[in-house]
Design a protein around this motif. Structure first.
Motif, PDB file in Angstrom:
ATOM      1  N   VAL A 175      64.237 -33.708 -29.706  1.00 44.89           N
ATOM      2  CA  VAL A 175      64.178 -32.847 -30.894  1.00 44.89           C
ATOM      3  C   VAL A 175      65.583 -32.539 -31.393  1.00 44.89           C
ATOM      4  CG1 VAL A 175      63.547 -30.539 -31.719  1.00 44.89           C
ATOM      5  CG2 VAL A 175      61.929 -31.865 -30.344  1.00 44.89           C
TER       6      VAL A 175
ATOM      7  N   ARG B  96      66.852 -35.705 -33.093  1.00 42.47           N
ATOM      8  CA  ARG B  96      66.250 -35.929 -34.405  1.00 42.47           C
ATOM      9  C   ARG B  96      66.784 -34.917 -35.416  1.00 42.47           C
ATOM     10  NH1 ARG B  96      59.849 -36.937 -32.960  1.00 42.47           N
ATOM     11  NH2 ARG B  96      60.171 -38.811 -31.712  1.00 42.47           N
TER      12      ARG B  96
ATOM     13  N   GLY C  87      58.602 -44.776 -33.859  1.00 46.04           N
ATOM     14  CA  GLY C  87      57.340 -44.075 -33.651  1.00 46.04           C
ATOM     15  C   GLY C  87      57.252 -42.729 -34.290  1.00 46.04           C
ATOM     16  N   SER C  88      58.118 -42.408 -35.250  1.00 42.48           N
ATOM     17  CA  SER C  88      58.023 -41.073 -35.808  1.00 42.48           C
ATOM     18  C   SER C  88      58.253 -41.026 -37.317  1.00 42.48           C
ATOM     19  CB  SER C  88      59.019 -40.148 -35.108  1.00 42.48           C
ATOM     20  OG  SER C  88      60.319 -40.669 -35.260  1.00 42.48           O
ATOM     21  N   PRO C  89      57.439 -41.730 -38.098  1.00 35.90           N
ATOM     22  CA  PRO C  89      57.517 -41.530 -39.544  1.00 35.90           C
ATOM     23  C   PRO C  89      57.030 -40.116 -39.883  1.00 35.90           C
ATOM     24  CG  PRO C  89      55.631 -42.896 -39.004  1.00 35.90           C
ATOM     25  CD  PRO C  89      56.402 -42.691 -37.727  1.00 35.90           C
TER      26      PRO C  89
ATOM     27  N   ASP D 246      49.106 -35.962 -44.287  1.00 33.19           N
ATOM     28  CA  ASP D 246      50.263 -35.512 -43.514  1.00 33.19           C
ATOM     29  C   ASP D 246      50.465 -36.513 -42.387  1.00 33.19           C
ATOM     30  OD1 ASP D 246      51.861 -34.300 -41.463  1.00 33.19           O
ATOM     31  OD2 ASP D 246      51.581 -32.373 -42.453  1.00 33.19           O
TER      32      ASP D 246
ATOM     33  N   VAL E 132      52.383 -36.673 -39.874  1.00 31.81           N
ATOM     34  CA  VAL E 132      52.586 -36.173 -38.510  1.00 31.81           C
ATOM     35  C   VAL E 132      51.275 -35.681 -37.904  1.00 31.81           C
ATOM     36  CG1 VAL E 132      53.760 -34.439 -37.119  1.00 31.81           C
ATOM     37  CG2 VAL E 132      54.987 -35.596 -38.960  1.00 31.81           C
ATOM     38  N   THR E 133      50.545 -34.861 -38.656  1.00 33.37           N
ATOM     39  CA  THR E 133      49.340 -34.245 -38.080  1.00 33.37           C
ATOM     40  C   THR E 133      48.084 -35.059 -38.323  1.00 33.37           C
ATOM     41  OG1 THR E 133      48.830 -32.976 -40.073  1.00 33.37           O
ATOM     42  CG2 THR E 133      50.336 -31.969 -38.477  1.00 33.37           C
ATOM     43  N   GLY E 134      48.124 -35.922 -39.338  1.00 37.22           N
ATOM     44  CA  GLY E 134      46.915 -36.653 -39.715  1.00 37.22           C
ATOM     45  C   GLY E 134      46.001 -35.849 -40.615  1.00 37.22           C
ATOM     46  N   ASP E 135      46.420 -34.638 -41.003  1.00 37.23           N
ATOM     47  CA  ASP E 135      45.606 -33.819 -41.906  1.00 37.23           C
ATOM     48  C   ASP E 135      45.525 -34.481 -43.278  1.00 37.23           C
ATOM     49  OD1 ASP E 135      45.070 -31.903 -40.063  1.00 37.23           O
ATOM     50  OD2 ASP E 135      46.724 -30.595 -40.648  1.00 37.23           O
TER      51      ASP E 135
ATOM     52  N   SER F 151      51.210 -50.331 -36.864  1.00 42.99           N
ATOM     53  CA  SER F 151      50.159 -49.512 -36.248  1.00 42.99           C
ATOM     54  C   SER F 151      49.337 -48.837 -37.321  1.00 42.99           C
ATOM     55  CB  SER F 151      50.762 -48.462 -35.310  1.00 42.99           C
ATOM     56  OG  SER F 151      51.583 -47.585 -36.029  1.00 42.99           O
ATOM     57  N   MET F 152      48.105 -48.496 -36.963  1.00 41.93           N
ATOM     58  CA  MET F 152      47.209 -47.860 -37.932  1.00 41.93           C
ATOM     59  C   MET F 152      47.597 -46.397 -38.125  1.00 41.93           C
ATOM     60  SD  MET F 152      43.100 -47.312 -37.879  1.00 41.93           S
ATOM     61  CE  MET F 152      42.598 -48.972 -38.260  1.00 41.93           C
ATOM     62  N   MET F 153      47.586 -45.977 -39.375  1.00 46.14           N
ATOM     63  CA  MET F 153      47.901 -44.592 -39.706  1.00 46.14           C
ATOM     64  C   MET F 153      46.628 -43.811 -39.995  1.00 46.14           C
ATOM     65  SD  MET F 153      50.763 -43.959 -42.572  1.00 46.14           S
ATOM     66  CE  MET F 153      52.333 -43.277 -42.198  1.00 46.14           C
TER      67      MET F 153
ATOM     68  N   GLU G  99      42.287 -44.547 -40.528  1.00 46.01           N
ATOM     69  CA  GLU G  99      41.152 -45.456 -40.625  1.00 46.01           C
ATOM     70  C   GLU G  99      40.279 -45.057 -41.804  1.00 46.01           C
ATOM     71  OE1 GLU G  99      38.771 -45.445 -37.144  1.00 46.01           O
ATOM     72  OE2 GLU G  99      37.718 -47.291 -37.663  1.00 46.01           O
TER      73      GLU G  99
END
Lengths: 178, 366
Positions: B33, B36, B74-76, B96, B98-101, B351-353, B355
């Motif tokens: 952290v 980054r 691994g961190s877009p 989002d 990061v969270t997939g929301d 990788s899949m973001m 589905e």
């Protein structure tokens, strides 16, 4: 100088809040991730990434529950990506870690291998539902929020997943309790 | 003991046998952290230096020599704007990363043809089909609220239903979109985001547009001469008034959905032998050094850059069902079984973001 002292103080306070949460939840999230993707080492890797993202957003967390849901949601999303990316590994059989004493940080047991063989009969969504509810002790609504599906869908996946898991583990078949 | 309790015991026993080194992990997380955060601060300060103080740039570049690459693998981050469906609701959505929301940004079942975040990410623009038939260019806040229609066109100047694009000027004052102008055919129209004035209609037969990060050029797909025979289109850059066309590609393939990288140095696009077999490509902004980033027998479409230029997101049917892939290949159905993927800008680590049955990425902001 005052700014530097202030920043250092804020960093220490952030660490004081985050660290107890980490100690309370990291093992559970790492193991839950390992169960979902059926890979001990990768489970710890995705938990590490999930907690890293949590720490980056720690100031936005309103409560422990909020943080817990956030970290599980990120971990589950990472697990989905992992399964997509490494799907072929599972077509050709289970990936066994190095022998005990090697560098693998998570040392699986026979109970672990029996479990991941049994979990192999479940779809990834069923696995996620079973792990979140039956291992991470969430209710269907919390699992639904994390998985982005309705609570009803979670219950269906849960029922079918539990049934398949019981068969895989050789447990007695009885009525679902939930 | 109930069977559910038995199951929980088995799960606990199996997972509990895994040893987790929490102390080492905690130190690593704090380190990552911090690293980054340091990377982000370096980027911000570098940007300020580009604008104001050249000497500071040199100093920071020297300091950056030993810094780790940013962002780490691994961190877009940020928000991807996509067209698609969520349950029964169709329209534009914000993911989002990061969270997939997923946030719903448009009215229920709005027929959204294209959309894009504003350069600063605070607003959203989209082209919406309306009854009539009419088409509207709509501006809204980034969460979809406070919608304002800044321009409407009737049937005489419809954007074609197949080839739509929309791009903000870097200052956020104008929007260029592909449409049809009366007596002109398909071309690029430019409107002011405050709704003032009449649209500017560019000369040429253009079907796709991306505004350069410095605001000086438009990246367009088509021909400089209006009314030219429609065949395989090529990429050009033109001034925002339509003048000074510079051809970037000259080949038998069509370079779909071209997009300028945030630093203006590269261009990403989708292309292939035919419209049913597409891959993602990248090239330099002058058209040189064309490289294939993906290699999939089906559809890889709609590439978009991450705000930092380190990642490319795109839609693909690589995880669609065989029936969906067959539909896409035969042309029976367009855009079925498309999910959202992300990869490094060099094409590695796909990788899949997200589905989905139809996830069409159109814009990415921080």
């Amino acid at each position: 100088m005052e700014l530097k002292v202030g920043l250092e103080k804020a960093t220490v306070e952030l660490r004081m809040d985050f660290d107890p949460f980490f100690h309370a939840h990291f093992e559970k999230v790492a193991r839950a991730g390992a169960l979902v993707i059926r890979d001990a080492a990768a489970g710890q890797d995705l938990a590490q990434e999930a907690f890293t993202r949590l720490l980056e957003r720690w100031g936005d967390m309103a409560s422990d529950d909020h943080a817990r849901n956030f970290v599980y949601k990120v971990a589950i999303n990472l697990a989905r990506s992992h399964l997509r990316k490494h799907g072929r590994v599972f077509l050709y059989g289970l990936r066994r870690p190095d022998p005990p004493g090697a560098s693998d940080p998570m040392e699986p047991s026979d109970a672990w291998f029996g479990m991941i063989e049994a979990l192999g009969a479940l779809s990834p969504r069923q696995r996620a539902c079973v792990v979140l509810v039956d291992y991470a002790d969430m209710d269907s609504a919390a699992a639904a929020s994390i998985l982005g599906m309705s609570a009803g869908t979670v219950r269906v996946h849960l029922m079918r997943g539990r049934r398949a898991l019981r068969v895989g583990l050789g447990l007695d078949e009885t009525e679902d309790q939930s | 003991m109930s069977s559910d309790q038995q199951l929980r015991q088995h799960l606990e026993r199996a997972a509990g046998s895994l040893q987790v080194d929490t102390d080492r992990q905690l130190d690593r997380i704090h380190h990552v952290v911090e690293r980054r955060g340091r990377g982000r601060r370096v980027r911000t300060m570098t940007l300020a230096a580009v604008i104001g103080v050249v000497a500071v740039i040199l100093v920071w570049q020297l300091r950056l020599v030993d810094e780790p690459p940013f962002p780490p693998a691994g961190s877009p981050t940020g928000r991807v704007l996509y067209l698609g469906a969520k349950g029964s609701h169709r329209g534009a959505f914000g993911l989002d990363v990061v969270t997939g929301d997923v946030a719903t940004l448009t009215e229920e079942n709005a027929s959204v043809l294209w959309a894009a975040w504003s350069p600063d990410g605070s607003r959203l623009a989209y082209i919406q089909q309306e009854p009539g038939p009419r088409y509207a260019v709509v501006i809204a806040d980034a969460d979809g609220s406070h919608r304002v229609t800044i321009h409407e066109e009737d049937d005489a100047s419809l954007p074609g239903p197949d080839l739509i694009d929309l791009s903000w000027s870097p200052d956020g004052d104008r929007i260029a979109y592909s449409g049809r102008a009366l007596g002109h055919g398909r071309t690029i129209l430019i409107v002011n985001t405050d709704g003032s004035g009449e649209p500017i209609v560019l000369d040429g037969l253009w079907v796709s547009v991306s505004w350069s990060p410095d605001g000086d050029r438009l990246l367009v797909l088509g021909f400089p001469e209006a009314g030219a025979h429609e065949g395989q289109f090529d990429l050009y850059t033109i001034r925002p008034d339509g003048s000074d066309p510079v051809q970037l590609t000259d080949d038998a393939a069509t370079e779909h959905e071209p997009s300028w990288s945030p630093d203006g140095a590269r261009i990403v696009f989708a292309s292939g032998e035919d419209d049913l077999s597409q891959d993602i490509y990248v090239m330099n902004a002058d058209g040189s050094d064309v490289r294939k980033l993906t290699d999939w027998a089906g559809l890889d479409l709609l590439p978009i850059w991450s705000p930092d230029g380190q990642w490319v997101a795109f839609a693909s049917d690589r995880d669609a069902t065989p029936a969906q892939r067959e539909s896409n290949r035969s042309g029976d159905a367009i855009f079925t079984g498309l999910s959202l993927y992300v990869m490094h800008a060099d094409g590695s680590d796909v990788s899949m973001m997200l589905e989905g049955d139809e996830v069409l990425p159109v814009s990415w902001r921080g």
